[in-house]
Design a protein around this motif. Structure first.
Motif, PDB file in Angstrom:
ATOM      1  N   LEU A   2       0.845  -1.189   0.000  1.00 16.22           N
ATOM      2  CA  LEU A   2       0.000   0.000   0.000  1.00 16.22           C
ATOM      3  C   LEU A   2       0.885   1.245   0.000  1.00 16.22           C
ATOM      4  CD1 LEU A   2      -2.796  -0.892   2.578  1.00 16.22           C
ATOM      5  CD2 LEU A   2      -2.964  -0.864   0.098  1.00 16.22           C
ATOM      6  N   TYR A   3       0.510   2.211  -0.805  1.00 11.75           N
ATOM      7  CA  TYR A   3       1.231   3.481  -0.883  1.00 11.75           C
ATOM      8  C   TYR A   3       0.238   4.599  -0.580  1.00 11.75           C
ATOM      9  CZ  TYR A   3       4.354   0.381  -3.419  1.00 11.75           C
ATOM     10  OH  TYR A   3       5.151  -0.674  -3.777  1.00 11.75           O
ATOM     11  N   GLU A   4       0.614   5.467   0.332  1.00 13.42           N
ATOM     12  CA  GLU A   4      -0.245   6.578   0.729  1.00 13.42           C
ATOM     13  C   GLU A   4      -0.304   7.622  -0.390  1.00 13.42           C
ATOM     14  OE1 GLU A   4      -2.112   6.796   3.519  1.00 13.42           O
ATOM     15  OE2 GLU A   4      -1.441   4.740   3.886  1.00 13.42           O
ATOM     16  N   PRO A   5      -1.355   8.452  -0.413  1.00 10.19           N
ATOM     17  CA  PRO A   5      -1.437   9.502  -1.425  1.00 10.19           C
ATOM     18  C   PRO A   5      -0.157  10.346  -1.470  1.00 10.19           C
ATOM     19  CG  PRO A   5      -3.484   9.369  -0.208  1.00 10.19           C
ATOM     20  CD  PRO A   5      -2.508   8.454   0.488  1.00 10.19           C
ATOM     21  N   HIS A   6       0.330  10.570  -2.673  1.00 11.09           N
ATOM     22  CA  HIS A   6       1.502  11.400  -2.963  1.00 11.09           C
ATOM     23  C   HIS A   6       2.824  10.784  -2.488  1.00 11.09           C
ATOM     24  CE1 HIS A   6      -1.544  14.291  -4.031  1.00 11.09           C
ATOM     25  NE2 HIS A   6      -2.052  14.168  -2.818  1.00 11.09           N
ATOM     26  N   GLU A  18      12.199  -4.716  -9.628  1.00 11.01           N
ATOM     27  CA  GLU A  18      10.854  -5.203  -9.396  1.00 11.01           C
ATOM     28  C   GLU A  18       9.872  -4.473 -10.289  1.00 11.01           C
ATOM     29  OE1 GLU A  18      10.785  -4.479  -5.235  1.00 11.01           O
ATOM     30  OE2 GLU A  18      10.110  -2.423  -5.461  1.00 11.01           O
ATOM     31  N   LEU A  19       8.840  -5.184 -10.648  1.00  6.15           N
ATOM     32  CA  LEU A  19       7.732  -4.639 -11.405  1.00  6.15           C
ATOM     33  C   LEU A  19       6.574  -4.506 -10.431  1.00  6.15           C
ATOM     34  CD1 LEU A  19       6.337  -5.176 -14.750  1.00  6.15           C
ATOM     35  CD2 LEU A  19       5.042  -6.383 -13.016  1.00  6.15           C
ATOM     36  N   ILE A  20       5.788  -3.458 -10.580  1.00  4.72           N
ATOM     37  CA  ILE A  20       4.633  -3.251  -9.707  1.00  4.72           C
ATOM     38  C   ILE A  20       3.383  -3.187 -10.577  1.00  4.72           C
ATOM     39  CG2 ILE A  20       3.537  -1.734  -8.009  1.00  4.72           C
ATOM     40  CD1 ILE A  20       6.434  -0.712  -7.372  1.00  4.72           C
ATOM     41  N   VAL A  21       2.444  -4.070 -10.291  1.00  4.91           N
ATOM     42  CA  VAL A  21       1.147  -4.054 -10.956  1.00  4.91           C
ATOM     43  C   VAL A  21       0.217  -3.219 -10.083  1.00  4.91           C
ATOM     44  CG1 VAL A  21      -0.787  -5.434 -11.797  1.00  4.91           C
ATOM     45  CG2 VAL A  21       1.545  -6.354 -11.922  1.00  4.91           C
ATOM     46  N   ILE A  22      -0.400  -2.221 -10.663  1.00 11.49           N
ATOM     47  CA  ILE A  22      -1.312  -1.350  -9.910  1.00 11.49           C
ATOM     48  C   ILE A  22      -2.664  -2.040  -9.826  1.00 11.49           C
ATOM     49  CG2 ILE A  22      -2.404   0.922  -9.810  1.00 11.49           C
ATOM     50  CD1 ILE A  22      -0.027   1.847 -11.656  1.00 11.49           C
ATOM     51  N   LEU A  23      -3.064  -2.370  -8.615  1.00 12.99           N
ATOM     52  CA  LEU A  23      -4.335  -3.048  -8.393  1.00 12.99           C
ATOM     53  C   LEU A  23      -5.461  -2.066  -8.105  1.00 12.99           C
ATOM     54  CD1 LEU A  23      -3.055  -5.952  -6.127  1.00 12.99           C
ATOM     55  CD2 LEU A  23      -3.445  -5.985  -8.603  1.00 12.99           C
ATOM     56  N   ARG A  72      -2.794   0.523  -4.214  1.00 14.13           N
ATOM     57  CA  ARG A  72      -2.482  -0.843  -3.819  1.00 14.13           C
ATOM     58  C   ARG A  72      -1.797  -1.492  -5.001  1.00 14.13           C
ATOM     59  NH1 ARG A  72      -5.726  -5.801  -3.563  1.00 14.13           N
ATOM     60  NH2 ARG A  72      -7.384  -4.576  -4.524  1.00 14.13           N
ATOM     61  N   GLY A  73      -0.600  -2.040  -4.759  1.00 18.08           N
ATOM     62  CA  GLY A  73       0.169  -2.637  -5.830  1.00 18.08           C
ATOM     63  C   GLY A  73       0.672  -4.025  -5.489  1.00 18.08           C
ATOM     64  N   LEU A  74       0.844  -4.835  -6.515  1.00 25.80           N
ATOM     65  CA  LEU A  74       1.422  -6.163  -6.393  1.00 25.80           C
ATOM     66  C   LEU A  74       2.857  -6.070  -6.887  1.00 25.80           C
ATOM     67  CD1 LEU A  74       1.241  -9.257  -6.006  1.00 25.80           C
ATOM     68  CD2 LEU A  74       0.453  -9.367  -8.391  1.00 25.80           C
ATOM     69  N   VAL A  75       3.814  -6.361  -6.016  1.00 26.80           N
ATOM     70  CA  VAL A  75       5.230  -6.257  -6.358  1.00 26.80           C
ATOM     71  C   VAL A  75       5.730  -7.624  -6.804  1.00 26.80           C
ATOM     72  CG1 VAL A  75       7.522  -5.675  -5.489  1.00 26.80           C
ATOM     73  CG2 VAL A  75       5.528  -4.384  -4.703  1.00 26.80           C
ATOM     74  N   ILE A  76       6.347  -7.658  -7.986  1.00 25.99           N
ATOM     75  CA  ILE A  76       6.927  -8.887  -8.525  1.00 25.99           C
ATOM     76  C   ILE A  76       8.416  -8.644  -8.696  1.00 25.99           C
ATOM     77  CG2 ILE A  76       6.940 -10.523 -10.444  1.00 25.99           C
ATOM     78  CD1 ILE A  76       4.036  -9.641 -11.025  1.00 25.99           C
ATOM     79  N   GLY A  77       9.233  -9.442  -8.032  1.00 25.68           N
ATOM     80  CA  GLY A  77      10.685  -9.310  -8.114  1.00 25.68           C
ATOM     81  C   GLY A  77      11.200  -9.568  -9.523  1.00 25.68           C
ATOM     82  N   GLY A  78      12.349  -8.999  -9.826  1.00 29.86           N
ATOM     83  CA  GLY A  78      12.919  -9.092 -11.162  1.00 29.86           C
ATOM     84  C   GLY A  78      13.156 -10.511 -11.638  1.00 29.86           C
ATOM     85  N   GLU A  79      13.712 -11.360 -10.799  1.00 26.83           N
ATOM     86  CA  GLU A  79      13.958 -12.746 -11.207  1.00 26.83           C
ATOM     87  C   GLU A  79      12.649 -13.487 -11.435  1.00 26.83           C
ATOM     88  OE1 GLU A  79      16.777 -14.153 -12.273  1.00 26.83           O
ATOM     89  OE2 GLU A  79      17.552 -12.121 -12.017  1.00 26.83           O
TER      90      GLU A  79
END
Length: 106
Positions: A2-6, A18-23, A72-79
């Motif tokens: 979870l990332y707060e506003p701003h 890492e890649l982040i998918v925005i949920l 809210r994001g899903l973090v996927i590591g590079g490998e």
């Protein structure tokens, strides 16, 4: 995650693995420093960020900041991302299509 506003999610110039998918929510993609920062684009639910840093093994090309609401994001590591792309050609083709769309929109 979870990332707060701003809240900054990634910083231009940092090493990214890492890649982040925005949920949920939206993010702003910004290039440059505070004095000459410019908004490149915004992304929302279903979009992903960070793939270029992972695939090219280079520093982040931009800073990404959460929008006006919680992200809210899903973090996927590079490998893990590389393994998915090797094992699932359909996922690799979908990512290539997304990158091609982004390039053509510039």
């Amino acid at each position: 995650c979870l990332y707060e506003p701003h809240e900054p999610i990634v910083h231009e110039g940092d090493h990214g693995d890492e890649l982040i998918v925005i949920l949920e929510g939206s993010v702003l993609v910004i290039q440059g420093s505070d004095a000459d920062a410019r908004l490149i684009r915004t992304y929302g639910a279903g979009d992903h960020i960070g793939e270029l840093a992972v695939l090219r093994d280079q520093p982040r090309a931009a800073t990404v900041v959460a929008g006006d609401t919680v992200v809210r994001g899903l973090v996927i590591g590079g490998e893990a991302l590389k393994a998915i792309l090797r094992e699932r050609p359909d996922a690799a083709m979908a990512m290539l299509a997304t990158l091609a769309d982004r390039i053509s929109a510039q």
